[in-house]
Design an enzyme around this catalytic site. Structure first.
Site, mmCIF file in Angstrom:
data_model
loop_
_atom_site.group_PDB
_atom_site.id
_atom_site.type_symbol
_atom_site.label_atom_id
_atom_site.label_comp_id
_atom_site.label_asym_id
_atom_site.label_seq_id
_atom_site.Cartn_x
_atom_site.Cartn_y
_atom_site.Cartn_z
ATOM 1 N N PHE A 197 0.850 -1.191 0.000
ATOM 2 C CA PHE A 197 0.000 0.000 0.000
ATOM 3 C C PHE A 197 0.891 1.249 0.000
ATOM 4 O O PHE A 197 1.919 1.272 0.678
ATOM 5 C CB PHE A 197 -0.903 -0.025 1.243
ATOM 6 C CG PHE A 197 -1.933 1.067 1.246
ATOM 7 C CD1 PHE A 197 -3.106 0.944 0.512
ATOM 8 C CD2 PHE A 197 -1.713 2.233 1.956
ATOM 9 C CE1 PHE A 197 -4.048 1.962 0.510
ATOM 10 C CE2 PHE A 197 -2.653 3.259 1.953
ATOM 11 C CZ PHE A 197 -3.822 3.127 1.223
ATOM 12 N N ASP B 74 1.947 -5.832 7.954
ATOM 13 C CA ASP B 74 0.811 -4.907 7.939
ATOM 14 C C ASP B 74 -0.455 -5.758 7.808
ATOM 15 O O ASP B 74 -0.657 -6.452 6.805
ATOM 16 C CB ASP B 74 0.945 -3.932 6.763
ATOM 17 C CG ASP B 74 -0.152 -2.874 6.780
ATOM 18 O OD1 ASP B 74 -1.289 -3.209 7.158
ATOM 19 O OD2 ASP B 74 0.124 -1.732 6.387
ATOM 20 N N TYR C 142 -10.535 0.181 10.893
ATOM 21 C CA TYR C 142 -11.764 0.671 10.240
ATOM 22 C C TYR C 142 -12.223 -0.214 9.093
ATOM 23 O O TYR C 142 -13.234 0.072 8.471
ATOM 24 C CB TYR C 142 -11.607 2.127 9.768
ATOM 25 C CG TYR C 142 -10.320 2.429 9.019
ATOM 26 C CD1 TYR C 142 -10.132 2.017 7.710
ATOM 27 C CD2 TYR C 142 -9.291 3.128 9.632
ATOM 28 C CE1 TYR C 142 -8.961 2.297 7.032
ATOM 29 C CE2 TYR C 142 -8.108 3.422 8.971
ATOM 30 C CZ TYR C 142 -7.949 3.003 7.665
ATOM 31 O OH TYR C 142 -6.778 3.272 7.002
ATOM 32 N N LYS C 143 -11.485 -1.279 8.774
ATOM 33 C CA LYS C 143 -11.906 -2.161 7.688
ATOM 34 C C LYS C 143 -12.764 -3.297 8.276
ATOM 35 O O LYS C 143 -13.898 -3.079 8.651
ATOM 36 C CB LYS C 143 -10.691 -2.677 6.918
ATOM 37 C CG LYS C 143 -9.861 -1.551 6.279
ATOM 38 C CD LYS C 143 -8.684 -2.130 5.524
ATOM 39 C CE LYS C 143 -7.673 -1.067 5.113
ATOM 40 N NZ LYS C 143 -8.153 -0.141 4.098
ATOM 41 N N ARG D 183 -12.870 -3.883 -6.904
ATOM 42 C CA ARG D 183 -12.652 -4.702 -5.697
ATOM 43 C C ARG D 183 -13.978 -4.996 -5.002
ATOM 44 O O ARG D 183 -14.810 -4.107 -4.810
ATOM 45 C CB ARG D 183 -11.765 -3.959 -4.690
ATOM 46 C CG ARG D 183 -10.369 -3.682 -5.149
ATOM 47 C CD ARG D 183 -9.476 -3.257 -3.961
ATOM 48 N NE ARG D 183 -10.046 -2.178 -3.169
ATOM 49 C CZ ARG D 183 -9.490 -1.681 -2.081
ATOM 50 N NH1 ARG D 183 -8.352 -2.195 -1.624
ATOM 51 N NH2 ARG D 183 -10.050 -0.688 -1.412
#
Ligand SMILES: Cc1ncc(COP(=O)(O)O)c(C=O)c1O
Length: 413
Positions: free
Chosen positions: A126, A198, A223-224, A372
């Protein structure tokens, strides 16, 4: 699996996690396949936040730091997350953003391996991870090597004794590819290096065993799949064996051994407490605390099993309904190599996703041409997947997505 509505309904009827959907406040008529970016709102969150605001902040005022356990929340929530990532208590802390945690962890890990000047990371990582690794390399005078995960072993063979830290994602944010955490960790250790994982796209979706796999450090967002809310604080994990020598660069006062002594010099707290940085964001922690209730009593191997079932069903729907319409499957087809996400490629990915969102099916896009679809097994059903692929087929066939309004791009994609 047969890609039809009847099969979807049968799989949902057999789903042991089906009852968990009511723990989330999802709007009617929405199929939400973007929980890998922003998790849906858990139903305990609004009341908890309201209580913390009105009663604790409003009435208890500054006394709440002690009386309502605000001060200890980063470590208490760290342990709650620890349970979901295979970390025993006292090794995980919650606070700051993922980017800040990444910086702190990269520097701290490098300092644990003095004399090893190479920092390895993933060229597909990322962007924030890549940018921060580059900055840390400049700051500490390291040589940054971007090595795809499958090439790591060869690079370690060639110059492993110079590698201090290897920083990789558990799940690739674009393709959804799931890397082999124990194997990569063992390879890095074999060369004497440390690993920083990560967990952003894995925590809450894929069972992890950080302690058992001998992981050194890890960071992740909440938050995912953990549904902590927009911008909810990140977490950092450091294995207990490294605590004594851990020297994080962000020596904020809340990581001090005696923060309220207001001592002139920094003295790190024992244990993971030294990874604390500054005053925690109490309202965000309250939301996260309530969100984590959705995982109470949930066995992550069940979450994984359902996520794999959703992924298999999605792929079979794609193969049958989208054949010949210009889509390609980007995610690995082998279940063991896939996180909780399926990515498709299509030259018109952007307008197609915009048209899909207008029809109530929410996923997202990543450049240049990726669609996605992430699925949180706590609230996504096989019927949702069936609806999503059916609607995508209609959009692709009708070419309605070519309407200019679907080309208008928001700031956030
Ligand atoms: C792998 C990974 N790292 C980091 C981040 C984001 O970092 P931050 O929470 O600081 O914005 C993301 C966000 O999608 C991510 O996928």
């Amino acid at each position: 699996v047969t890609p039809d509505g009847k099969t979807a309904r049968r799989l949902d009827a057999e789903d042991p996690l089906a009852a968990r959907r009511k723990d989330f406040l999802l709007p009617d008529g929405i199929v939400y396949l973007d929980g890998n970016s922003l998790g849906a709102l858990p139903d305990g969150v609004p009341d908890r936040v309201a209580t913390v605001v009105r009663r604790q902040w409003g009435e208890h005022l500054i006394r709440a730091w002690n009386d309502d356990d605000w001060w200890t929340a980063p470590l208490r929530l760290g342990d709650r997350i620890g349970r979901l990532i295979g970390a025993g208590p006292g090794q995980t802390v919650v606070g700051e953003s993922t980017s800040v945690q990444i910086f702190n962890a990269l520097v701290a890990a490098t300092r644990l391996r003095p004399g090893r000047p190479v920092l390895v990371t993933d060229p597909e990582h990322f962007p924030t991870d890549r940018y921060l690794a580059a900055s840390v390399a400049r700051l500490l005078g390291l040589e940054l090597r971007e090595v795809p995960v499958p090439r790591l072993a060869a690079v370690l063979d060639e110059c492993g004794q110079r590698v201090g830290v290897v920083a990789y994602p558990v799940v690739d944010y674009r393709t959804g590819e799931l890397w082999d955490v124990p194997a990569v960790t063992a390879a890095a250790h074999g060369a004497g290096a440390l690993v920083l994982w990560d967990l952003c796209h894995a925590a809450g979706a894929v069972p992890l065993r950080l302690d058992a796999d001998g992981v050194d450090l890890a960071v992740g967002c909440t938050y995912k799949y953990l549904s902590g809310g927009p911008g909810s604080p990140a977490f950092g994990y450091v294995a207990a064996r490294h605590h004594e020598h851990l020297d994080p660069p962000l020596t904020g006062w809340t990581g001090h051994a005696r923060p309220f002594a207001m001592a002139p010099d920094y003295e790190p707290a024992p244990g993971i407490g030294r990874a604390r940085i500054g005053t925690p964001s109490v309202l965000a922690l309250a939301a996260l605390d309530a969100a984590l209730d959705a995982f109470d009593g949930v066995d992550l191997s069940r979450v994984r099993a359902k996520s794999l079932s959703l992924g298999e069903f999605l792929l079979s729907c794609v193969d049958s309904l989208l054949a010949g319409l210009g889509f390609a499957v980007v995610s690995p087809r082998e279940p063991a190599r896939r996180g909780s996400q399926v990515t498709l490629r299509h030259p018109d990915a952007y307008p197609m996703m915009a048209a899909l969102v207008e029809r109530g099916v929410i996923g997202d896009v990543r450049p240049p041409d990726l669609l996605r679809f992430g699925f949180n097994a706590l609230y996504v059903s096989h019927t949702d997947i069936w609806t999503a692929v059916r609607v995508l087929r209609e959009i692709a066939l009708s070419a309605r997505y070519r309407d200019p309004r679907f080309q208008v791009r928001g700031t956030v994609t």
